[in-house]
Design a protein around this motif. Structure first.
Motif, mmCIF file in Angstrom:
data_model
loop_
_atom_site.group_PDB
_atom_site.id
_atom_site.type_symbol
_atom_site.label_atom_id
_atom_site.label_comp_id
_atom_site.label_asym_id
_atom_site.label_seq_id
_atom_site.Cartn_x
_atom_site.Cartn_y
_atom_site.Cartn_z
ATOM 1 N N ALA A 195 20.527 4.566 55.364
ATOM 2 C CA ALA A 195 20.627 5.265 54.196
ATOM 3 C C ALA A 195 19.622 5.611 53.300
ATOM 4 O O ALA A 195 19.171 6.325 52.636
ATOM 5 N N HIS A 196 18.566 4.478 53.273
ATOM 6 C CA HIS A 196 17.584 4.343 52.568
ATOM 7 C C HIS A 196 15.974 4.610 53.531
ATOM 8 O O HIS A 196 15.008 4.484 52.867
ATOM 9 N N GLY A 197 16.380 5.397 54.700
ATOM 10 C CA GLY A 197 15.084 5.703 55.401
ATOM 11 C C GLY A 197 14.360 4.711 56.175
ATOM 12 O O GLY A 197 13.250 4.913 56.061
ATOM 13 N N VAL A 198 14.880 3.404 56.308
ATOM 14 C CA VAL A 198 13.982 2.428 56.693
ATOM 15 C C VAL A 198 15.043 1.699 58.043
ATOM 16 O O VAL A 198 16.161 1.679 58.067
ATOM 17 N N PRO A 199 13.955 1.074 59.033
ATOM 18 C CA PRO A 199 14.755 0.646 59.927
ATOM 19 C C PRO A 199 15.178 -0.826 60.062
ATOM 20 O O PRO A 199 14.583 -1.559 58.843
ATOM 21 N N LEU A 200 16.047 -1.251 60.829
ATOM 22 C CA LEU A 200 16.665 -2.700 60.583
ATOM 23 C C LEU A 200 15.930 -3.627 62.064
ATOM 24 O O LEU A 200 16.250 -2.984 63.023
ATOM 25 N N ILE A 201 15.204 -4.630 61.265
ATOM 26 C CA ILE A 201 14.698 -5.465 62.438
ATOM 27 C C ILE A 201 15.506 -6.760 62.653
ATOM 28 O O ILE A 201 15.927 -7.175 61.616
ATOM 29 N N GLU B 233 26.825 -3.650 61.315
ATOM 30 C CA GLU B 233 27.076 -2.401 60.493
ATOM 31 C C GLU B 233 26.878 -2.126 59.401
ATOM 32 O O GLU B 233 26.011 -0.940 59.008
ATOM 33 N N LYS B 234 26.911 -3.152 58.613
ATOM 34 C CA LYS B 234 26.755 -2.964 57.140
ATOM 35 C C LYS B 234 25.107 -2.878 56.940
ATOM 36 O O LYS B 234 24.733 -2.213 56.150
ATOM 37 N N PHE B 235 24.491 -3.889 57.638
ATOM 38 C CA PHE B 235 23.018 -3.816 57.574
ATOM 39 C C PHE B 235 22.318 -2.429 57.939
ATOM 40 O O PHE B 235 21.389 -2.013 57.075
ATOM 41 N N SER B 236 22.855 -1.967 59.114
ATOM 42 C CA SER B 236 22.009 -0.904 59.484
ATOM 43 C C SER B 236 22.548 0.325 58.711
ATOM 44 O O SER B 236 21.581 1.302 58.613
ATOM 45 N N LYS B 237 23.604 0.387 58.321
ATOM 46 C CA LYS B 237 24.056 1.626 57.450
ATOM 47 C C LYS B 237 23.161 1.640 56.191
ATOM 48 O O LYS B 237 22.718 2.888 55.914
ATOM 49 N N ALA C 30 20.802 -1.444 65.032
ATOM 50 C CA ALA C 30 19.450 -2.104 65.089
ATOM 51 C C ALA C 30 18.501 -1.294 65.575
ATOM 52 O O ALA C 30 18.772 -0.483 66.438
ATOM 53 N N ASP C 31 17.106 -1.245 64.896
ATOM 54 C CA ASP C 31 16.103 -0.359 65.486
ATOM 55 C C ASP C 31 15.235 -1.056 66.296
ATOM 56 O O ASP C 31 14.374 -0.515 67.293
ATOM 57 N N PHE D 58 14.861 -11.664 49.172
ATOM 58 C CA PHE D 58 15.710 -12.240 50.161
ATOM 59 C C PHE D 58 17.324 -11.987 49.751
ATOM 60 O O PHE D 58 17.653 -12.087 48.468
ATOM 61 N N VAL D 59 18.183 -11.722 50.694
ATOM 62 C CA VAL D 59 19.447 -11.466 50.315
ATOM 63 C C VAL D 59 20.584 -12.120 51.292
ATOM 64 O O VAL D 59 20.296 -12.292 52.547
ATOM 65 N N HIS D 60 21.488 -12.611 50.850
ATOM 66 C CA HIS D 60 22.502 -13.368 51.841
ATOM 67 C C HIS D 60 23.129 -12.341 52.577
ATOM 68 O O HIS D 60 23.655 -11.283 52.293
ATOM 69 N N PRO D 61 23.257 -12.754 54.111
ATOM 70 C CA PRO D 61 23.856 -11.860 54.985
ATOM 71 C C PRO D 61 25.381 -11.038 54.574
ATOM 72 O O PRO D 61 25.617 -10.372 55.161
#
Ligand code: PLP
Length: 425
Positions: free
Chosen positions: A173-179, A165-169, A197-198, A128-131
């Motif tokens: 960059a790590h090759g995974v989707p943003l849900i 923007e920050k989250f999707s970028k 977002a994906d 878990f990480v703070h947004p």
């Protein structure tokens, strides 16, 4: 035919042909009839598409899913029996035992529990990480086995507006989707796919139904994430599926791969379907979604402004208030409005909060949020009571926080009710 979103709410998903029912029919049927066993066999092999059993697909559900996909600007969607099932399936569709997920820490209490406790039992580890974390702090959460990043567009109930923007970028960059869980702003106010977002999920129980009549959820795919480009991370989508004679979802279904897999594997095996009757009610709610969101948001802004001026109120949190920490992000990602939910604390802490809540007449105390009727809840003693004080703080919830869900009644009556209750503390 690029209609505006208010028109899509009414018109998308179902177009009757000559002589057919004007309103989306409820296909209250478990099964569907075929003339030949060969045809049925082809359906089972995914060689042809068609209906055969409602646990997999039903025409009423599919029409409603198509409408929501259109509202979000996605390519495909699948209804689920609840928002919880949507979150679970969205993750389980790409994560297996031994995998890792990164999640915003300010999420709905039920989702937090699903991730922190239940997914762990499935062997899926969650960080878990703070947004509001910096890009560097986000980067530091990634591992070799990370498969997705999860966050809420507007956090329930912390009301943090996501930096898409920050989250999707960082995710990309790590090759995974943003849900993204887009339950609170709904596609009327925010369309996460436009911001990177994906996958989007919703608890349709909230604004989408809007009348507190049905529990439900939905998963929507943007069709944008290139699973094949990261095939080693997503074997479930890119390698042959032995349960369908070695079909490869990315090859056979292209942009429909993710939702097809979720339907024919997860729904087939786990069965958390929405009933066609509930889908019908959800569709009625969707028809007025644009109208209702406008009213929820204008009412909530007036209530927030009233509370901000009251001497009895210690603090107010509503992202559409100009002095909110998230005002700039709200204006950027949801300029027409945020949601009808706000949080506040009264002077006198937990005890005064209880007195205030018990004095309300119009607003009711219910474990619900985001429907037509104004309601109020104290998360620390209800939805989030399994969390420790430290987890509560991380989730952005103080012990005095009240979650106030502004309905679509006449706002004057809502404010009169709040005023008389504040006068009793
Ligand atoms: C309510 C809620 C959920 C869970 O949905 P259910 O339909 O109750 O299972 C998930 N996310 C958010 C943001 C919610 O508010």
């Amino acid at each position: 035919m690029a209609y505006k979103i208010g028109t899509k709410c009414i018109q998308s998903g179902y177009t009757p042909k000559n002589g057919e029912a004007r309103i989306l029919p409820i296909y209250q049927s478990t099964t569907f009839k075929y003339e030949s066993s060969e045809q049925m066999g082809n359906l089972f092999d995914l060689k042809e598409s068609g209906y055969f059993y409602t646990r997999l697909q039903n025409p009423t559900n599919d029409a409603v899913a198509a409408k929501i996909a259109d509202l979000e600007g996605g390519v495909a969607a699948m209804l689920t029996s609840s928002g919880q099932a949507a979150s679970f399936f969205a993750v389980l569709n790409i994560c297996s035992s031994g995998d890792h997920l990164i999640s915003s820490s300010t999420i709905y209490g039920g989702t937090y529990n699903l991730f922190a406790v239940t997914l762990k039992r499935f062997g899926i580890d969650v960080t878990f990480v703070h947004p509001d974390a910096t890009e560097k702090e986000l980067e530091a959460c990634f591992r070799e086995n990370t498969k997705a990043v999860f966050a809420e567009s507007i956090a329930n109930p912390a009301l943090v507006v996501l930096d898409f923007e920050k989250f999707s970028k960082v995710a990309h960059a790590h090759g995974v989707p943003l849900i993204v869980d887009n339950t609170f702003p709904t596609p009327i106010n925010c369309r996460p796919f436009e911001h990177g977002a994906d996958i989007v999920i919703h608890s349709t129980t909230k604004y989408m139904d809007g009348h507190a009549a049905t529990v439900g959820g939905v998963i929507v795919d943007s069709g944008n994430f290139d699973w094949g480009a990261h095939a080693e991370k997503f074997p479930g989508l890119c390698e042959p599926d032995p349960s369908y004679h070695g079909i490869r979802y990315v090859d056979s279904f292209g942009k429909g791969a993710y939702i097809t897999k979720a339907t024919v594997q997860l729904m087939r095996d786990l069965g958390a379907i929405q009933s066609p009757n509930n889908a019908f009610l959800l569709n009625l709610g969707l028809e007025t979604l644009a109208l209702r969101m406008e009213r929820h948001c204008s009412n909530a802004l007036k209530v927030a402004e009233y509370l901000a001026k009251s001497s009895k109120v210690a603090w107010v949190n509503y992202p559409s208030l100009k002095n909110s920490k998230y005002y700039d992000k709200a204006m950027r990602y949801m300029p027409d409005g945020t949601c009808g939910v706000l949080t506040f604390g009264v002077n006198g802490g937990r005890e005064a909060a209880t007195k205030f809540m018990d004095s309300l007449r119009l607003a009711s105390i219910v474990t619900h949020v985001a429907d037509a009727r104004t309601c109020v809840l104290h998360p620390a003693s209800t939805t989030h009571r399994q969390l420790t004080d430290e987890q509560l703080l991380k989730a952005g919830i103080g012990p005095d926080l009240m979650r106030f869900s502004v309905g679509i009644e006449d706002v004057d009556d809502i404010i009169v009710d709040i005023e008389q209750a504040l006068n009793r503390i």
